[in-house]
Motif scaffolding. Structure first.
Motif, PDB file in Angstrom:
ATOM      1  N   ASP A  57       5.629   3.722  -3.938  1.00 58.54           N
ATOM      2  CA  ASP A  57       7.055   3.951  -4.160  1.00 58.54           C
ATOM      3  C   ASP A  57       7.780   4.443  -2.911  1.00 58.54           C
ATOM      4  N   GLY A  58       7.060   4.572  -1.818  1.00 56.33           N
ATOM      5  CA  GLY A  58       7.680   4.963  -0.558  1.00 56.33           C
ATOM      6  C   GLY A  58       7.946   6.453  -0.422  1.00 56.33           C
ATOM      7  N   SER A  59       7.500   7.238  -1.378  1.00 55.60           N
ATOM      8  CA  SER A  59       7.785   8.682  -1.343  1.00 55.60           C
ATOM      9  C   SER A  59       7.129   9.370  -0.152  1.00 55.60           C
ATOM     10  N   LEU A  60       6.067   8.768   0.410  1.00 56.50           N
ATOM     11  CA  LEU A  60       5.405   9.327   1.589  1.00 56.50           C
ATOM     12  C   LEU A  60       5.888   8.674   2.873  1.00 56.50           C
ATOM     13  N   GLY A  61       6.909   7.845   2.750  1.00 61.07           N
ATOM     14  CA  GLY A  61       7.430   7.148   3.917  1.00 61.07           C
ATOM     15  C   GLY A  61       6.677   5.859   4.188  1.00 61.07           C
ATOM     16  N   PHE A  62       6.978   5.233   5.323  1.00 64.33           N
ATOM     17  CA  PHE A  62       6.393   3.936   5.669  1.00 64.33           C
ATOM     18  C   PHE A  62       5.811   3.962   7.075  1.00 64.33           C
ATOM     19  N   SER A  63       5.152   5.065   7.399  1.00 65.42           N
ATOM     20  CA  SER A  63       4.519   5.204   8.696  1.00 65.42           C
ATOM     21  C   SER A  63       3.112   4.609   8.664  1.00 65.42           C
ATOM     22  N   ASP A  64       2.754   3.892   9.726  1.00 66.82           N
ATOM     23  CA  ASP A  64       1.401   3.327   9.832  1.00 66.82           C
ATOM     24  C   ASP A  64       0.441   4.264  10.548  1.00 66.82           C
ATOM     25  N   ASN A  65       0.785   5.542  10.579  1.00 68.61           N
ATOM     26  CA  ASN A  65      -0.106   6.551  11.139  1.00 68.61           C
ATOM     27  C   ASN A  65      -1.381   6.638  10.299  1.00 68.61           C
ATOM     28  N   HIS A  66      -2.523   6.604  10.938  1.00 72.56           N
ATOM     29  CA  HIS A  66      -3.801   6.593  10.215  1.00 72.56           C
ATOM     30  C   HIS A  66      -4.007   7.842   9.366  1.00 72.56           C
ATOM     31  N   PHE A 123      -9.460  -1.266   1.164  1.00 79.28           N
ATOM     32  CA  PHE A 123     -10.121  -1.707   2.400  1.00 79.28           C
ATOM     33  C   PHE A 123      -9.660  -0.873   3.586  1.00 79.28           C
ATOM     34  N   ASP A 124      -8.364  -0.592   3.667  1.00 78.77           N
ATOM     35  CA  ASP A 124      -7.873   0.267   4.756  1.00 78.77           C
ATOM     36  C   ASP A 124      -8.619   1.602   4.761  1.00 78.77           C
ATOM     37  N   CYS A 125      -8.805   2.166   3.569  1.00 76.64           N
ATOM     38  CA  CYS A 125      -9.515   3.449   3.450  1.00 76.64           C
ATOM     39  C   CYS A 125     -10.971   3.309   3.884  1.00 76.64           C
ATOM     40  N   TRP A 126     -11.603   2.223   3.461  1.00 77.12           N
ATOM     41  CA  TRP A 126     -13.005   1.982   3.834  1.00 77.12           C
ATOM     42  C   TRP A 126     -13.135   1.836   5.352  1.00 77.12           C
ATOM     43  N   ALA A 127     -12.215   1.100   5.950  1.00 76.29           N
ATOM     44  CA  ALA A 127     -12.251   0.895   7.402  1.00 76.29           C
ATOM     45  C   ALA A 127     -12.056   2.217   8.132  1.00 76.29           C
ATOM     46  N   LEU A 128     -11.162   3.056   7.620  1.00 75.02           N
ATOM     47  CA  LEU A 128     -10.932   4.364   8.230  1.00 75.02           C
ATOM     48  C   LEU A 128     -12.174   5.240   8.139  1.00 75.02           C
ATOM     49  N   ARG A 129     -12.737   5.331   6.947  1.00 71.30           N
ATOM     50  CA  ARG A 129     -13.897   6.200   6.727  1.00 71.30           C
ATOM     51  C   ARG A 129     -15.113   5.761   7.537  1.00 71.30           C
ATOM     52  N   ASN A 130     -15.201   4.462   7.820  1.00 69.25           N
ATOM     53  CA  ASN A 130     -16.369   3.936   8.526  1.00 69.25           C
ATOM     54  C   ASN A 130     -16.112   3.699  10.015  1.00 69.25           C
ATOM     55  N   LEU A 169      -2.151   9.138   7.328  1.00 68.29           N
ATOM     56  CA  LEU A 169      -1.531   9.014   6.009  1.00 68.29           C
ATOM     57  C   LEU A 169      -2.259   8.058   5.080  1.00 68.29           C
ATOM     58  N   ILE A 170      -3.192   7.280   5.609  1.00 67.40           N
ATOM     59  CA  ILE A 170      -3.801   6.190   4.836  1.00 67.40           C
ATOM     60  C   ILE A 170      -4.407   6.669   3.522  1.00 67.40           C
ATOM     61  N   LEU A 171      -5.174   7.734   3.557  1.00 68.63           N
ATOM     62  CA  LEU A 171      -5.881   8.178   2.357  1.00 68.63           C
ATOM     63  C   LEU A 171      -4.950   8.754   1.297  1.00 68.63           C
ATOM     64  N   SER A 172      -3.716   9.080   1.679  1.00 64.97           N
ATOM     65  CA  SER A 172      -2.766   9.692   0.744  1.00 64.97           C
ATOM     66  C   SER A 172      -1.898   8.680   0.003  1.00 64.97           C
ATOM     67  N   LEU A 173      -1.902   7.426   0.426  1.00 61.74           N
ATOM     68  CA  LEU A 173      -1.009   6.425  -0.163  1.00 61.74           C
ATOM     69  C   LEU A 173      -1.441   6.057  -1.577  1.00 61.74           C
ATOM     70  N   ARG A 174      -0.459   5.734  -2.420  1.00 62.82           N
ATOM     71  CA  ARG A 174      -0.715   5.412  -3.821  1.00 62.82           C
ATOM     72  C   ARG A 174       0.031   4.125  -4.194  1.00 62.82           C
ATOM     73  N   PRO A 175      -0.620   2.975  -4.071  1.00 65.80           N
ATOM     74  CA  PRO A 175       0.029   1.700  -4.418  1.00 65.80           C
ATOM     75  C   PRO A 175       0.455   1.655  -5.887  1.00 65.80           C
ATOM     76  N   THR A 232       0.820  -1.212   0.000  1.00 66.02           N
ATOM     77  CA  THR A 232       0.000   0.000   0.000  1.00 66.02           C
ATOM     78  C   THR A 232       0.857   1.266   0.000  1.00 66.02           C
ATOM     79  N   TYR A 233       2.135   1.152   0.395  1.00 65.97           N
ATOM     80  CA  TYR A 233       3.002   2.329   0.475  1.00 65.97           C
ATOM     81  C   TYR A 233       3.533   2.774  -0.887  1.00 65.97           C
TER      82      TYR A 233
END
Length: 324
Positions: free
Chosen positions: A124-133, A152-159, A135-141, A121-122
């Motif tokens: 190219d790693g340009s946003l780092g590899f932090s599991d801080n919530h 799914f991570d995004c859906w779980a966060l939003r809900n 950052l979830i919506l900004s990641l670009r696999p 999900t991270y």
């Protein structure tokens, strides 16, 4: 009796999770998987569990209410995990919709839900590899598999589910019981096979001027450590959210190759080969799990070093032909 359900329980990480649960005295386990014509069944032969259920039947059973009040926890590790999978609709159904169904059911039925996200999900790693919530919506696999996990991570966060469930972002896991994975086998296993066949290991050349050939970096984690991190959240039901599962120590492909040669008592012999064009734009040159969050949650075990873990895998499993 209340059961522990391990989806993907015949797969690589799943079978190792079941093995560890057995060692801890747990046998009230239901394994959910799709064995098909693969060699995954070999991962089950030494495991103790109550039942095996095909993944399609299990989701139907869940929806019908068959398991109401009889499941203590679902450790959801089943997924199509190929990073080169092109059937995106299949990934969405198998990895995303299936996970949604299990997550909702678990919350409604007061069952612990631990699921596999992915370090893919991270991107190219340009946003780092932090599991801080945050950052979830900004990641670009970079591939469809990673996206099927990200969505799914995004859906779980939003809900509002991330304070009720646990998502684990596994980095480069290697170890016994991965032999059925085809091209997705770890480089440790592929390197061992190459040495036995050709006396040398082939690694991709670097196409990034910041990295010499073989010096691309990955966070490699032994499956035994990955299992311990996973089961930490089974034991600590008050800890929820998304967590990285890695060592926090990036190592090079050359380090990994040299570790395999060392375990076999051989002098290193590495050949650098061209990377397929299809991979060059999607290749990660660096990954490093930020494991501060899982440490803050209370997980304090030290991970096994690359050299020690590779030696254990090679000497105690591959050389003996056990769960390779």
């Amino acid at each position: 009796m209340k059961y522990l359900v391990v989806t993907g329980g015949a797969g690589f990480i799943g079978a190792n999770v079941v093995k560890r649960l057995n060692e801890l005295g747990e046998e009230a386990i239901i394994i959910v998987d799709n064995l098909g014509s693969s060699e995954k069944w070999k991962n089950l032969v030494d495991l103790r569990f109550e039942d095996y259920i095909h993944k399609n039947k299990f989701i139907d059973d869940i929806k019908s209410g068959l398991f109401k009040n009889s499941v203590k926890a679902i450790i959801h590790l089943g997924a199509r995990s190929s990073t080169t999978e092109k059937d995106v609709e299949f990934l969405m159904e198998n990895n995303y919709e299936y996970t949604k169904t299990l997550a909702i059911w678990s919350i409604e039925n007061n069952a612990r839900f631990i699921y596999a996200s992915s370090a893919a999900t991270y991107g190219d790693g340009s946003l780092g590899f932090s599991d801080n919530h945050s950052l979830i919506l900004s990641l670009r696999p970079l591939n469809a598999y990673g996206y099927s996990k990200q969505i799914f991570d995004c859906w779980a966060l939003r809900n509002g589910l991330l304070d009720k469930v646990v998502g684990l972002k596994y980095f480069n896991v290697y170890g016994p019981r991965e032999g059925h994975k085809g091209d997705m086998r770890s480089m440790v296993l592929k390197a061992y096979e190459q040495i036995k066949r050709d006396g040398k290991i082939r690694l991709f050349k670097s196409y990034n001027p910041n990295y010499r050939d073989g010096e691309q970096l990955r966070d490699f984690i032994y499956v035994k450590d990955a299992v311990d991190m996973t089961l930490f959240f089974l034991e600590h039901a008050d800890k929820n959210g998304i967590f990285n599962v890695g060592t926090g120590i990036p190592r090079s492909w050359n380090d990994l190759a040299n570790s395999v040669f060392s375990a076999l008592g051989m002098k290193p012999n590495i050949e650098y080969i061209d990377m397929p064009e299809v991979l060059r734009g999607k290749y990660q040159y660096y990954t490093k799990a930020d494991i501060s969050k899982i440490k803050s949650a209370g997980y304090d075990a030290e991970t096994i070093s690359l050299e020690e873990a590779v030696r254990d895998y090679v000497i105690n499993y591959l050389e003996k032909g056990i769960f390779s």
